[in-house]
Design an enzyme around this catalytic site. Structure first.
Site, PDB file in Angstrom:
ATOM      1  N   TRP A   1       0.827  -1.201   0.000  1.00 49.47           N
ATOM      2  CA  TRP A   1       0.000   0.000   0.000  1.00 49.47           C
ATOM      3  C   TRP A   1       0.863   1.253   0.000  1.00 49.47           C
ATOM      4  O   TRP A   1       0.576   2.226  -0.698  1.00 49.47           O
ATOM      5  CB  TRP A   1      -0.972   0.003   1.169  1.00 49.47           C
TER       6      TRP A   1
ATOM      7  N   ASP B   1      -2.039   6.768   6.140  1.00 46.47           N
ATOM      8  CA  ASP B   1      -3.057   5.828   5.681  1.00 46.47           C
ATOM      9  C   ASP B   1      -3.377   4.941   6.888  1.00 46.47           C
ATOM     10  O   ASP B   1      -2.544   4.153   7.323  1.00 46.47           O
ATOM     11  CB  ASP B   1      -2.485   5.001   4.519  1.00 46.47           C
TER      12      ASP B   1
ATOM     13  N   LYS C   1     -12.358  -1.917   6.453  1.00 42.73           N
ATOM     14  CA  LYS C   1     -11.578  -2.795   7.334  1.00 42.73           C
ATOM     15  C   LYS C   1     -12.099  -2.738   8.776  1.00 42.73           C
ATOM     16  O   LYS C   1     -12.122  -3.736   9.456  1.00 42.73           O
ATOM     17  CB  LYS C   1     -10.097  -2.412   7.316  1.00 42.73           C
TER      18      LYS C   1
HETATM   19  C1  LIG Z   1      -7.158  -2.096   2.004  1.00 45.26           C
HETATM   20  C2  LIG Z   1      -6.120  -1.048   2.102  1.00 45.26           C
HETATM   21  C3  LIG Z   1      -5.975  -0.056   1.115  1.00 45.26           C
HETATM   22  C4  LIG Z   1      -6.807  -0.020  -0.139  1.00 45.26           C
HETATM   23  O1  LIG Z   1      -8.068   0.419   0.132  1.00 45.26           O
HETATM   24  P1  LIG Z   1      -9.169   0.625  -1.016  1.00 45.26           P
HETATM   25  O2  LIG Z   1     -10.269   1.272  -0.243  1.00 45.26           O
HETATM   26  O3  LIG Z   1      -9.504  -0.739  -1.542  1.00 45.26           O
HETATM   27  O4  LIG Z   1      -8.588   1.486  -2.057  1.00 45.26           O
HETATM   28  C5  LIG Z   1      -5.020   0.920   1.318  1.00 45.26           C
HETATM   29  N1  LIG Z   1      -4.245   0.927   2.408  1.00 45.26           N
HETATM   30  C6  LIG Z   1      -4.349  -0.016   3.375  1.00 45.26           C
HETATM   31  C7  LIG Z   1      -3.466   0.051   4.569  1.00 45.26           C
HETATM   32  C8  LIG Z   1      -5.290  -1.031   3.244  1.00 45.26           C
HETATM   33  O5  LIG Z   1      -5.407  -1.967   4.196  1.00 45.26           O
END
Ligand SMILES: *Cc1c(COP(=O)(O)O)cnc(C)c1O
Length: 357
Positions: free
Chosen positions: A99, A166, A190
């Site tokens: 990511w 993030d 998540k």
């Molecule tokens: C799942 C995830 C993403 C991607 O998220 P999307 O909403 O599918 O774009 C980005 N960063 C982390 C840490 C993730 O777990």
């Protein structure tokens, strides 16, 4: 048979959130209409957004001067919106996994990107600690929880430049010092809501500083001004997010979420470390509380498929590791009850009895 949902994302939500969302799909607030068939500008829906924003601010203790936004596009669109809005010349990124790399790739289209450190050489099994951040960067970007590798930055870092994080997979799992960040973002699927909504916490006076033109929909100012209603927001996922936020508050807030996360993680890592069949993959001090990754011990490697089958037959769902890592990953988000973690531990112990003399 009871299912124990260890999916990495989209993932487990509190049962009452799912039930109350289902009720609103049939009849929203006694209106006789489904939440899926009302205007987002309806007088009933504005309070949903207002309360969700207020609960974000309350639960995370967000200081004045920040906005909370609910957008579309996922965390992946934020990878591009971040540099669009904040990168004038140069940004620093900590490379802790897939990511982080994807975020870096987008930033490179907007300016110079400094990778301050990387744990790629060790398949991202640890969080790099000794690195220098150039003092002249516009921001420093981190991924607090690395969903795929099971590593986590569990405390807010102290750095000398504006920080962006993030937090897709660990938001609301611990108290955070929001004042250390100019922007925190994540996909909600998540730990907060079904897929379809992205949360962004952004410091208002950091927006609008770059010299480039920013397309309307990609400009944070648009969404700050529009109160996340510039265009049609993801109404149903925002409603489910509100219900999860209420649930977190009723359970005792993020401190209680952290206490439970530590308890569950200690239980499962304790078993991984004790059980001769398994080994944890992340460096112990960097172990994630949200995504617990482990593999078969080398001498039992051939039992991997057997254990997966064994656990699946006992109701475990989603414990196969990410395809880039293999092994197993048990995601233990806020809504995961301790009993499900215990059920997985029971599986590991039964399997051990069958295979270790
Ligand atoms: C799942 C995830 C993403 C991607 O998220 P999307 O909403 O599918 O774009 C980005 N960063 C982390 C840490 C993730 O777990």
């Amino acid at each position: 048979m009871k299912k124990h949902n260890f999916n990495a994302g989209p993932s487990i939500l509190p049962r009452e959130v799912i039930e109350d969302t289902a009720k609103a799909v049939l009849d929203f607030n006694g209106s006789g209409l489904s939440i899926m068939e009302i205007s987002h500008r309806a007088k009933d829906f504005q309070p949903v957004v207002d309360e969700a924003v207020a609960l974000f601010k309350e639960l995370l203790n967000i200081p004045e001067g920040n906005s909370v936004l609910f957008l579309g596009g996922g965390a992946s669109l934020e990878f591009c919106m971040i540099p669009y809005n904040f990168l004038e010349k140069k940004a620093a990124y900590l490379n802790t996994g897939v990511w982080a790399k994807k975020a870096m790739k987008e930033a490179k289209a907007f300016g110079e990107v400094v990778e301050v450190a990387s744990s790629a050489e060790a398949t991202y099994t640890y969080i790099p600690k000794d690195y220098e951040i150039p003092a002249d960067v516009d921001y420093f970007h981190i991924t607090t929880n690395n969903t795929i590798y099971g590593t986590e930055i569990k405390e807010d870092l102290n750095v000398n430049v504006p920080m962006i994080a993030d937090m897709s997979s660990d938001i609301f799992s611990r108290p955070i010092d929001v004042s250390k960040y100019i922007c925190i973002y994540g996909g909600a699927q998540k730990n907060l809501a079904p897929a379809g909504v992205t949360f962004v916490i952004v410091k208002n006076d950091c927006v609008g500083k770059v010299s480039r033109y920013i397309p309307t929909m990609l400009n944070y100012q648009t969404h700050i001004d529009g109160g996340s209603m510039f265009n049609t927001p993801p109404v149903l996922p925002i409603y489910a997010a509100l219900l999860t936020l209420r649930w977190i508050k009723a359970q005792g807030g993020v401190k209680e979420m952290e206490r439970r996360a530590i308890e569950k993680a200690d239980m499962l890592y304790g078993e991984i470390d004790r059980n001769k069949l398994f080994v944890g993959t992340a460096k112990p001090e960097d172990r994630s509380r949200m995504n617990i990754c482990f593999v078969m011990a080398p001498e039992y490697k051939e039992l991997e498929a057997d254990f997966l089958k064994f656990a699946t037959e006992r109701g475990m769902v989603g414990i196969k590791g990410h395809r880039s890592v293999g092994g197993f990953r048990a995601s233990c988000y806020n809504a995961m009850p301790k009993e499900s973690v215990q059920a997985l531990i029971d599986c590991m112990q039964e399997f051990e009895k069958l295979h270790v003399k």
